[in-house]
Scaffold this motif. Sequence first.
Motif, PDB file in Angstrom:
ATOM      1  N   ASP A 135       0.809  -1.222   0.000  1.00 49.18           N
ATOM      2  CA  ASP A 135       0.000   0.000   0.000  1.00 49.18           C
ATOM      3  C   ASP A 135       0.841   1.271   0.000  1.00 49.18           C
ATOM      4  OD1 ASP A 135       1.063  -0.374   2.504  1.00 49.18           O
ATOM      5  OD2 ASP A 135      -0.803  -0.029   3.601  1.00 49.18           O
ATOM      6  N   PHE A 136       2.100   1.177  -0.417  1.00 46.50           N
ATOM      7  CA  PHE A 136       2.969   2.349  -0.287  1.00 46.50           C
ATOM      8  C   PHE A 136       2.477   3.521  -1.135  1.00 46.50           C
ATOM      9  CE2 PHE A 136       5.047   0.345  -3.975  1.00 46.50           C
ATOM     10  CZ  PHE A 136       5.330   1.428  -4.785  1.00 46.50           C
ATOM     11  N   GLY A 137       1.723   3.241  -2.205  1.00 43.41           N
ATOM     12  CA  GLY A 137       1.237   4.317  -3.058  1.00 43.41           C
ATOM     13  C   GLY A 137       0.243   5.237  -2.375  1.00 43.41           C
ATOM     14  N   GLN A 138      -0.290   4.818  -1.224  1.00 45.39           N
ATOM     15  CA  GLN A 138      -1.250   5.653  -0.491  1.00 45.39           C
ATOM     16  C   GLN A 138      -0.564   6.705   0.373  1.00 45.39           C
ATOM     17  OE1 GLN A 138      -4.230   3.310   1.605  1.00 45.39           O
ATOM     18  NE2 GLN A 138      -3.887   1.584   0.218  1.00 45.39           N
ATOM     19  N   TYR A 139       0.749   6.641   0.476  1.00 46.20           N
ATOM     20  CA  TYR A 139       1.453   7.509   1.416  1.00 46.20           C
ATOM     21  C   TYR A 139       2.477   8.376   0.682  1.00 46.20           C
ATOM     22  CZ  TYR A 139      -0.531   4.222   4.750  1.00 46.20           C
ATOM     23  OH  TYR A 139      -1.400   3.448   5.466  1.00 46.20           O
ATOM     24  N   SER A 140       2.605   9.618   1.129  1.00 42.09           N
ATOM     25  CA  SER A 140       3.657  10.469   0.578  1.00 42.09           C
ATOM     26  C   SER A 140       4.996  10.006   1.134  1.00 42.09           C
ATOM     27  CB  SER A 140       3.409  11.937   0.954  1.00 42.09           C
ATOM     28  OG  SER A 140       3.387  12.091   2.365  1.00 42.09           O
ATOM     29  N   ASP A 141       6.034  10.295   0.401  1.00 43.62           N
ATOM     30  CA  ASP A 141       7.365   9.834   0.806  1.00 43.62           C
ATOM     31  C   ASP A 141       8.173  10.995   1.355  1.00 43.62           C
ATOM     32  OD1 ASP A 141       9.349   8.014   1.262  1.00 43.62           O
ATOM     33  OD2 ASP A 141       9.955   7.798  -0.830  1.00 43.62           O
ATOM     34  N   LEU A 325      11.174  -8.426 -13.728  1.00 46.74           N
ATOM     35  CA  LEU A 325      10.322  -7.710 -14.677  1.00 46.74           C
ATOM     36  C   LEU A 325       9.722  -8.651 -15.712  1.00 46.74           C
ATOM     37  CD1 LEU A 325      12.378  -4.463 -15.389  1.00 46.74           C
ATOM     38  CD2 LEU A 325      10.247  -4.635 -14.111  1.00 46.74           C
ATOM     39  N   LEU A 326      10.509  -9.645 -16.128  1.00 48.18           N
ATOM     40  CA  LEU A 326      10.058 -10.548 -17.180  1.00 48.18           C
ATOM     41  C   LEU A 326       9.094 -11.620 -16.673  1.00 48.18           C
ATOM     42  CD1 LEU A 326      13.415 -11.104 -19.093  1.00 48.18           C
ATOM     43  CD2 LEU A 326      11.475  -9.712 -19.815  1.00 48.18           C
ATOM     44  N   THR A 327       9.159 -11.947 -15.401  1.00 46.54           N
ATOM     45  CA  THR A 327       8.400 -13.095 -14.880  1.00 46.54           C
ATOM     46  C   THR A 327       7.323 -12.716 -13.874  1.00 46.54           C
ATOM     47  OG1 THR A 327      10.083 -13.460 -13.164  1.00 46.54           O
ATOM     48  CG2 THR A 327      10.350 -14.648 -15.241  1.00 46.54           C
ATOM     49  N   GLY A 328       6.902 -11.471 -13.859  1.00 40.21           N
ATOM     50  CA  GLY A 328       5.842 -11.109 -12.926  1.00 40.21           C
ATOM     51  C   GLY A 328       5.747  -9.650 -12.609  1.00 40.21           C
ATOM     52  N   GLY A 329       6.771  -8.897 -12.992  1.00 35.11           N
ATOM     53  CA  GLY A 329       6.746  -7.481 -12.693  1.00 35.11           C
ATOM     54  C   GLY A 329       6.811  -7.231 -11.191  1.00 35.11           C
ATOM     55  N   TYR A 330       6.344  -6.075 -10.779  1.00 33.82           N
ATOM     56  CA  TYR A 330       6.258  -5.710  -9.362  1.00 33.82           C
ATOM     57  C   TYR A 330       4.811  -5.298  -9.100  1.00 33.82           C
ATOM     58  CZ  TYR A 330      11.364  -5.724  -9.248  1.00 33.82           C
ATOM     59  OH  TYR A 330      12.687  -6.095  -9.325  1.00 33.82           O
ATOM     60  N   PRO A 331       3.952  -6.261  -8.769  1.00 34.73           N
ATOM     61  CA  PRO A 331       2.505  -5.987  -8.663  1.00 34.73           C
ATOM     62  C   PRO A 331       2.153  -4.865  -7.700  1.00 34.73           C
ATOM     63  CG  PRO A 331       2.930  -8.345  -8.662  1.00 34.73           C
ATOM     64  CD  PRO A 331       4.261  -7.682  -8.552  1.00 34.73           C
ATOM     65  N   THR A 332       2.825  -4.809  -6.550  1.00 41.79           N
ATOM     66  CA  THR A 332       2.444  -3.784  -5.567  1.00 41.79           C
ATOM     67  C   THR A 332       2.746  -2.375  -6.071  1.00 41.79           C
ATOM     68  OG1 THR A 332       4.588  -3.859  -4.431  1.00 41.79           O
ATOM     69  CG2 THR A 332       2.901  -5.394  -3.679  1.00 41.79           C
ATOM     70  N   ALA A 333       3.663  -2.265  -7.045  1.00 42.95           N
ATOM     71  CA  ALA A 333       3.993  -0.958  -7.611  1.00 42.95           C
ATOM     72  C   ALA A 333       3.246  -0.701  -8.911  1.00 42.95           C
ATOM     73  CB  ALA A 333       5.502  -0.860  -7.855  1.00 42.95           C
ATOM     74  N   GLY A 334       2.406  -1.644  -9.317  1.00 39.49           N
ATOM     75  CA  GLY A 334       1.669  -1.484 -10.552  1.00 39.49           C
ATOM     76  C   GLY A 334       2.524  -1.619 -11.795  1.00 39.49           C
ATOM     77  N   ILE A 335       3.625  -2.368 -11.686  1.00 33.69           N
ATOM     78  CA  ILE A 335       4.544  -2.537 -12.811  1.00 33.69           C
ATOM     79  C   ILE A 335       4.236  -3.861 -13.498  1.00 33.69           C
ATOM     80  CG2 ILE A 335       6.960  -2.768 -13.478  1.00 33.69           C
ATOM     81  CD1 ILE A 335       7.636  -1.103 -10.990  1.00 33.69           C
ATOM     82  N   PRO A 336       3.816  -3.829 -14.753  1.00 35.35           N
ATOM     83  CA  PRO A 336       3.416  -5.061 -15.436  1.00 35.35           C
ATOM     84  C   PRO A 336       4.602  -5.920 -15.850  1.00 35.35           C
ATOM     85  CG  PRO A 336       3.306  -3.224 -16.948  1.00 35.35           C
ATOM     86  CD  PRO A 336       3.656  -2.644 -15.601  1.00 35.35           C
ATOM     87  N   THR A 337       4.282  -7.152 -16.192  1.00 32.30           N
ATOM     88  CA  THR A 337       5.301  -8.079 -16.675  1.00 32.30           C
ATOM     89  C   THR A 337       5.788  -7.676 -18.062  1.00 32.30           C
ATOM     90  OG1 THR A 337       4.221  -9.860 -15.462  1.00 32.30           O
ATOM     91  CG2 THR A 337       5.710 -10.511 -17.233  1.00 32.30           C
ATOM     92  N   GLY A 338       7.069  -7.880 -18.315  1.00 35.64           N
ATOM     93  CA  GLY A 338       7.552  -7.739 -19.682  1.00 35.64           C
ATOM     94  C   GLY A 338       8.772  -6.885 -19.882  1.00 35.64           C
ATOM     95  N   GLY A 339       8.961  -5.829 -19.087  1.00 38.60           N
ATOM     96  CA  GLY A 339      10.133  -4.984 -19.278  1.00 38.60           C
ATOM     97  C   GLY A 339       9.891  -3.562 -18.855  1.00 38.60           C
ATOM     98  N   PHE A 340      10.673  -2.654 -19.398  1.00 41.08           N
ATOM     99  CA  PHE A 340      10.529  -1.229 -19.101  1.00 41.08           C
ATOM    100  C   PHE A 340       9.523  -0.609 -20.078  1.00 41.08           C
ATOM    101  CE2 PHE A 340      15.097  -2.060 -18.074  1.00 41.08           C
ATOM    102  CZ  PHE A 340      15.005  -1.886 -16.707  1.00 41.08           C
ATOM    103  N   TYR A 341       8.682   0.263 -19.540  1.00 36.20           N
ATOM    104  CA  TYR A 341       7.695   0.919 -20.389  1.00 36.20           C
ATOM    105  C   TYR A 341       7.719   2.434 -20.161  1.00 36.20           C
ATOM    106  CZ  TYR A 341       5.917  -3.827 -20.934  1.00 36.20           C
ATOM    107  OH  TYR A 341       5.805  -5.173 -21.197  1.00 36.20           O
ATOM    108  N   ILE A 375      16.902  -4.538  -6.048  1.00 31.51           N
ATOM    109  CA  ILE A 375      15.454  -4.753  -6.002  1.00 31.51           C
ATOM    110  C   ILE A 375      14.778  -3.410  -5.706  1.00 31.51           C
ATOM    111  CG2 ILE A 375      13.581  -6.019  -4.912  1.00 31.51           C
ATOM    112  CD1 ILE A 375      15.587  -7.738  -6.497  1.00 31.51           C
ATOM    113  N   PRO A 376      14.001  -2.849  -6.654  1.00 32.65           N
ATOM    114  CA  PRO A 376      13.450  -1.504  -6.458  1.00 32.65           C
ATOM    115  C   PRO A 376      12.175  -1.452  -5.627  1.00 32.65           C
ATOM    116  CG  PRO A 376      12.894  -2.297  -8.637  1.00 32.65           C
ATOM    117  CD  PRO A 376      13.741  -3.361  -8.012  1.00 32.65           C
ATOM    118  N   PHE A 377      11.452  -2.582  -5.548  1.00 34.61           N
ATOM    119  CA  PHE A 377      10.178  -2.610  -4.833  1.00 34.61           C
ATOM    120  C   PHE A 377      10.036  -3.949  -4.106  1.00 34.61           C
ATOM    121  CE2 PHE A 377       9.583   0.031  -8.604  1.00 34.61           C
ATOM    122  CZ  PHE A 377       9.114   1.210  -8.046  1.00 34.61           C
TER     123      PHE A 377
END
Length: 466
Positions: A135-141, A325-341, A375-377
């Motif tokens: 839930d880190f996206g709900q909080y300011s950093d 990134l290729l095998t699942g992304g980072y779901p909690t950060a909303g990062i989809p599978t596949g690579g950089f976008y 590991i970014p997330f």
Amino acid sequence: MARIHSNDPSGATRMRAFVLALFLGAIVVPGVAIAQPSSIPETTDDARRLPIPPVDRSQHPVVVITGGMLIDGRGGAPIANAVVVTQGDRIVAAGRAGTIAVPANPARVVDATGMYIMPGLIDLHVHFTQQRCHDFGQYSDSPAGAAIRGVALAQQLIGAGVTAARDVGTVDDVALRIKEAVDRQIIPGPRVLWSGRIIATTGGHGDEVTSTATGRQKPAMGGPSKGFNGPWEWRTAVRQQVRGLADWIKLGAPADREEIAAAIDEAHSLGVPVAIDSFGQYTDWAIEAGVDTLEHPLAMTDQAVPLMKKHGTAFVPTIGAFDNLLTGGYPTAGIPTGGFYHTHSRRFVIDQKEHLGRVAQAYRAGVPIGVGTDIPFENEVRYPDAYFRELAYLSEAGMTNADVLASATRVGADIMKMGDKLGTLEPGKIADILILGANPLDSLENLRDVRYVIADGRLVVETPQR
């Protein structure tokens, strides 16, 4: 659960060289007596190597480890029924029982019978301030929030036997303060070397308005640019980092060839090593300019590995970070599978097979390879597993268990510019020691069986029975 008790004008270059040579006694000035410098007996235990007053360890507590199988990291055969003696933060002796003088009345004796004694592990690519929790996206950093996350990661690392870590990009001075907190025994954690903020061009990696991972625009378009432009601005940025007590300099690509070369030259003139997060031709330019470590195997040219071998460049592949990134992304950060976008500085496809191939090529060529996770997330669920997975990727690239262990210890220490103080268990080295319940040479998975961790001479993890 473990208990974690330019273009530089030629005249300026010649002047710096003259001053350095004068200091070293290489130039004799008629009529002037120049004292020859003596070796500095004590320095700070980091890459800056600042001189410090002599340290008297004669009254520091003695710890004796007995009975285990010693894998000292120097490349020889394991030593059965070994004894390791430490006093304060240094190793006094290490070898077979009967050949080592054991002091009377040590402060602590650790019975390692049936266990395996080896140097502490090294992670060459961490970011203590990266995000965690679903839930880190709900909080300011803020820097304070980043520091709290960093303390949690430090505890995870030391609990897994990682006794030294290099932070290659942080928020403000958070990694420096974690380094100090570990040194002062305020928090448990690995020895930290840090590199401050990534030096980038305006809009380059480290100064993009859009997130490299998600492609989302940052609040207020990322605020004012913190990029640097032109060789002299890059030199200035290096000087600012060194002034801020950075152990390493971290560069990001894209950048001009002259900018990269100027930053590397400036850092080296000040005695500070340089890492670069790079790709393609920028990687080749950095290697030719003398960069110390290349982070990631991104879009490497066919010339990169031969250039690394020629120039003595070390390689920290961080394979797992891209496989995530290729095998699942980072779901909690909303990062989809596949690579950089949606990122301007990552406009290439991630190819895991190619990445492993580049590691194998570097290994065959004799390029020093270190272990880094990046590991970014989701640090709370990916560490420390990410470290051991990284070792498995190195094995998949063709490295032997012994060479992977060397990458995680002795070679990693050399890459970190700490090879004279870390990475092996021998007299005079810092007492960073890992004791395992099973033989890591038989299986790298046995590194997960942590029984004791001694960091800087202090017993910080103790789980003899598992």
